[in-house]
Scaffold this active site. Structure first.
Site, PDB file in Angstrom:
ATOM      1  N   ILE A  48      -4.011   7.312 -12.545  1.00  0.00           N
ATOM      2  CA  ILE A  48      -2.332   7.672 -12.968  1.00  0.00           C
ATOM      3  C   ILE A  48      -2.434   7.044 -13.798  1.00  0.00           C
ATOM      4  CG2 ILE A  48      -0.378   5.923 -12.233  1.00  0.00           C
ATOM      5  CD1 ILE A  48      -2.506   5.436  -9.067  1.00  0.00           C
ATOM      6  N   TYR A 202      -9.678  -6.569  -3.230  1.00  0.00           N
ATOM      7  CA  TYR A 202      -8.447  -5.255  -3.177  1.00  0.00           C
ATOM      8  C   TYR A 202      -6.854  -6.086  -2.894  1.00  0.00           C
ATOM      9  CZ  TYR A 202      -6.288  -1.303  -4.596  1.00  0.00           C
ATOM     10  OH  TYR A 202      -5.133  -0.336  -5.027  1.00  0.00           O
ATOM     11  N   LYS A 206      -4.222  -7.823  -5.986  1.00  0.00           N
ATOM     12  CA  LYS A 206      -3.025  -7.033  -5.763  1.00  0.00           C
ATOM     13  C   LYS A 206      -1.834  -7.503  -5.211  1.00  0.00           C
ATOM     14  CE  LYS A 206      -4.063  -3.830  -7.440  1.00  0.00           C
ATOM     15  NZ  LYS A 206      -3.808  -2.994  -8.366  1.00  0.00           N
TER      16      LYS A 206
END
Ligand code: NAP
Ligand code: NAG
Length: 323
Positions: A48, A202, A206
């Site tokens: 991305i 993870y 986040k």
């Protein structure tokens, strides 16, 4: 036989509907051009980040690829220059798993570049292991490295306002939690190294991205710097590279059918970086190029403030100012 054909036709229709309404996603509609502006995109050699950097280059920005691998980033810079026709695309070394590297990146950047208009905290990992400073990898790279980086660049962002800080979080922040005593004792937000725990780590990192952005907006009140966090969609990238081979095999067909392509995956980041008039929404979270409510734990201002203070200490920011 006919029933079977109906079933197939039904499934195809279902897929087309799901694809167009849920997956394909909205596109960033801002016409903003970036001539004379400088942007940093972390982790922009692939995925991305690379797609984001490409679009920013097409809009005329001077784009700094802040990446850890010189070889991978130089190859990406070459691609982006060629595809955008913009030669103001350059690599600067940044390893977010090393606070020393973050400091030296910031120093080099501040010395050599007069402006910073948009900082995009995009790099991310799902993996077990530790950073150079002994932090859990996801916490250290996804949150703490970006926390330090942003703080070191904040003065320059303020000087160049209106400017923005965009942090790529994930929908999975909803499954995250923050255990401060565990962080103090293990330098991590999970208690072990299993695959499951690396996925949990993870999610936790986040959630940190969301809370960081929330508190950053408070700290930035009265300045011309605004900040946003976001979910980019579900995109087939290299993010699963550390999962087991059979987990990856399972993902492949799903990814082809249901995931956004890279260009689609960069749209919400671009929206947060470019869309005019977003400033009143500073500190908020976006998905599909629109404002979204964060999970309950992402709305806790007290936790956001505490995470900020703890991160300042862990990143060594307080010693420096002597307080
Ligand atoms: N893909 C999805 O479906 C999805 C969904 C939700 C959120 N996201 C978020 O989107 C962001 C981009 O992910 P992606 O899917 O594009 O993943 P990706 O293809 O794996 O790219 C991750 C990028 O981060 C870089 N990176 C990793 N560790 C680093 C470090 N220590 N220092 C500097 N850079 C580092 C990688 O560099 P190397 O190539 O050198 O490793 C790479 O450029 C991440 O924050 C991720 O959490 C992705
Ligand atoms: C913010 O930008 C406006 C318009 O450019 C300017 O008038 C104002 O002084 C700036 N504020 C700060 C705190 O820099």
């Amino acid at each position: 036989m006919t029933a079977f054909l109906y079933l197939i036709a039904g499934l195809v229709w279902f897929y087309v509907l799901v694809y167009y309404f849920l997956i394909k996603g909205t596109r960033c509609s801002s016409p903003v051009k970036l001539k004379g502006k400088t942007v940093i995109v972390t982790g922009s050699n692939t995925g991305i980040g690379k797609a984001t950097a490409l679009e920013l280059a097409k809009r005329g920005a001077r784009v700094i690829l802040a990446c850890r691998s010189k070889e991978r980033a130089e190859a990406a810079a070459f691609d982006i220059r060629r595809e955008s026709g913009n030669n103001q695309v350059l690599f600067m070394q940044l390893d977010l798993a090393s606070l020393k590297s973050v400091r030296s990146f910031a120093e080099t950047f501040l010395k050599s570049e007069p402006r910073l208009d948009i900082l995009i905290n995009n790099a991310g990992v799902i993996a077990s292991g530790r950073t150079e400073d002994g932090f859990g990898l996801a916490f250290g790279v996804n949150h703490l490295g970006h926390f330090l980086l942003t703080n070191l660049l904040l003065e320059r962002l303020k000087q160049c306002g209106p400017s923005r800080v965009v942090t790529v979080s994930a929908l999975l922040h909803r499954f995250g939690s923050i255990d401060f005593p565990l962080l103090a004792s293990r330098k991590d937000l999970v208690s072990g190294e299993s695959t499951w725990q690396s996925i949990q780590a993870y999610c936790n990192s986040k959630l940190c991205n969301v809370l960081f952005t929330r508190e950053l907006a408070n700290q930035l009140e009265g300045t011309n710097v605004s900040c946003y966090s976001l979910h980019p969609g579900v995109i087939s990238t290299e993010i699963g590279r550390n999962l087991s081979p059979w987990q990856q095999l399972l993902m492949k067909p799903l990814a082809k059918l249901f995931f956004l392509d890279l260009e689609g995956g960069s749209q919400t980041t671009l929206h947060c970086a470019l869309q005019e008039g977003l400033e009143p929404l500073s500190g908020r979270y976006f998905s599909n190029c629109a404002l979204r409510q964060v999970g309950a734990r992402g709305r806790d201002d007290a936790v956001a403030k505490k995470l900020w203070e703890v991160s300042e200490r862990l990143a060594g920011l307080l010693q420096q100012t002597g307080s």
